[in-house]
Design a protein around this motif. Sequence first.
Motif, PDB file in Angstrom:
ATOM      1  N   HIS A  90      71.773 -16.770  29.595  1.00  0.00           N
ATOM      2  CA  HIS A  90      71.955 -15.455  28.983  1.00  0.00           C
ATOM      3  C   HIS A  90      73.109 -14.742  29.687  1.00  0.00           C
ATOM      4  O   HIS A  90      73.229 -14.823  30.911  1.00  0.00           O
ATOM      5  N   GLU A 175      67.774  -4.284  28.877  1.00  0.00           N
ATOM      6  CA  GLU A 175      66.793  -5.199  28.282  1.00  0.00           C
ATOM      7  C   GLU A 175      66.960  -5.270  26.759  1.00  0.00           C
ATOM      8  O   GLU A 175      66.591  -6.276  26.144  1.00  0.00           O
ATOM      9  N   GLU A 177      69.636  -5.695  25.365  1.00  0.00           N
ATOM     10  CA  GLU A 177      70.634  -6.741  25.153  1.00  0.00           C
ATOM     11  C   GLU A 177      70.017  -8.134  25.237  1.00  0.00           C
ATOM     12  O   GLU A 177      70.712  -9.137  25.112  1.00  0.00           O
ATOM     13  N   ASP A 178      68.703  -8.182  25.452  1.00  0.00           N
ATOM     14  CA  ASP A 178      67.962  -9.442  25.565  1.00  0.00           C
ATOM     15  C   ASP A 178      66.845  -9.471  24.516  1.00  0.00           C
ATOM     16  O   ASP A 178      65.668  -9.553  24.848  1.00  0.00           O
ATOM     17  N   TRP A 183      66.476 -13.812  28.918  1.00  0.00           N
ATOM     18  CA  TRP A 183      66.840 -13.362  30.273  1.00  0.00           C
ATOM     19  C   TRP A 183      65.592 -13.100  31.088  1.00  0.00           C
ATOM     20  O   TRP A 183      65.473 -13.542  32.229  1.00  0.00           O
ATOM     21  N   ARG A 184      64.622 -12.404  30.489  1.00  0.00           N
ATOM     22  CA  ARG A 184      63.380 -12.093  31.197  1.00  0.00           C
ATOM     23  C   ARG A 184      62.539 -13.357  31.414  1.00  0.00           C
ATOM     24  O   ARG A 184      61.931 -13.524  32.467  1.00  0.00           O
TER      25      ARG A 184
END
Length: 281
Positions: A90, A175, A177-178, A183-184
């Motif tokens: 990511h 967040e 953007e995810d 990403w998380r």
Amino acid sequence: MRKNALDPRPALLKLRVMTELADALLPLLKAELSDGTAPRLVFISGAQGIGKSTALRSVLEALGPRAIGLGIDDFYLPKAERARLAAEVHPLFATRGPPGTHDVLLLMETLTALQTAQPGEEIRLPRFSKRDDDRAEPTVLTMEDRPSLVILEGWLMGAAPDPSAPLDAPLNSIEAEDPSGAWRQYQEEQLGGFYARLWDMADSFIHLDAPGFETVLDWRLQQEAETLGKAPGTLTEAETEWVERFILHYQRLTERLLSGHRRPGNVIKVRRDRTVPGAMR
């Protein structure tokens, strides 16, 4: 433009950090000094800007050569490695800090080397340049004797994984953007894997607790001004916006740590002005 709400007198703030926080840490760390053959490992968590690095320097001076201090920030992946991670997992991984952006295997190898060091042995300690956002030349430490205590400090020490986090609604604009949660999810996998193995190495944890995430943002603005050689409150609008965006990468885990989802350990509460409740004045 967001203004820094903290006391603009950095010398006074540094003095508070070096006295009250260091004085609170010192007896806890003295109690950890090993009388045996292997040094004990103590991990210290604390949000960005809380003063853990400054206080630890003062504590190490008081403990003398029996203790060695490291920072997890010196074990960030090189910029090129984070760029690869950003391309393959990511784009947000181009920014250092979250789980997955550290060379955890190198860190564990370094801790093991310090625990088993023999007199005269040379150990390479990595260094990271935050100005260059990349690794710098390592420090070579010549061991006079095996230490009694090795201290590792970092903002996320002991953080527990939360497999449900990738499915949660975004906490902030970073967040957002995810949207897929990739990403998380990678961060949670890392926390449950390599970082958990690192946490397992610790003999104990000390957690320095901020009043809340809003305070952490103010502290980080002040820290950035100090890094750039500026007076608090004098960052440009662009510099301030960069810090505000940067710190959002840390919000979820900072709040998780403050809510107690972490490895158990001693807790030191730190006020907004970095004073410690119960400290002598």
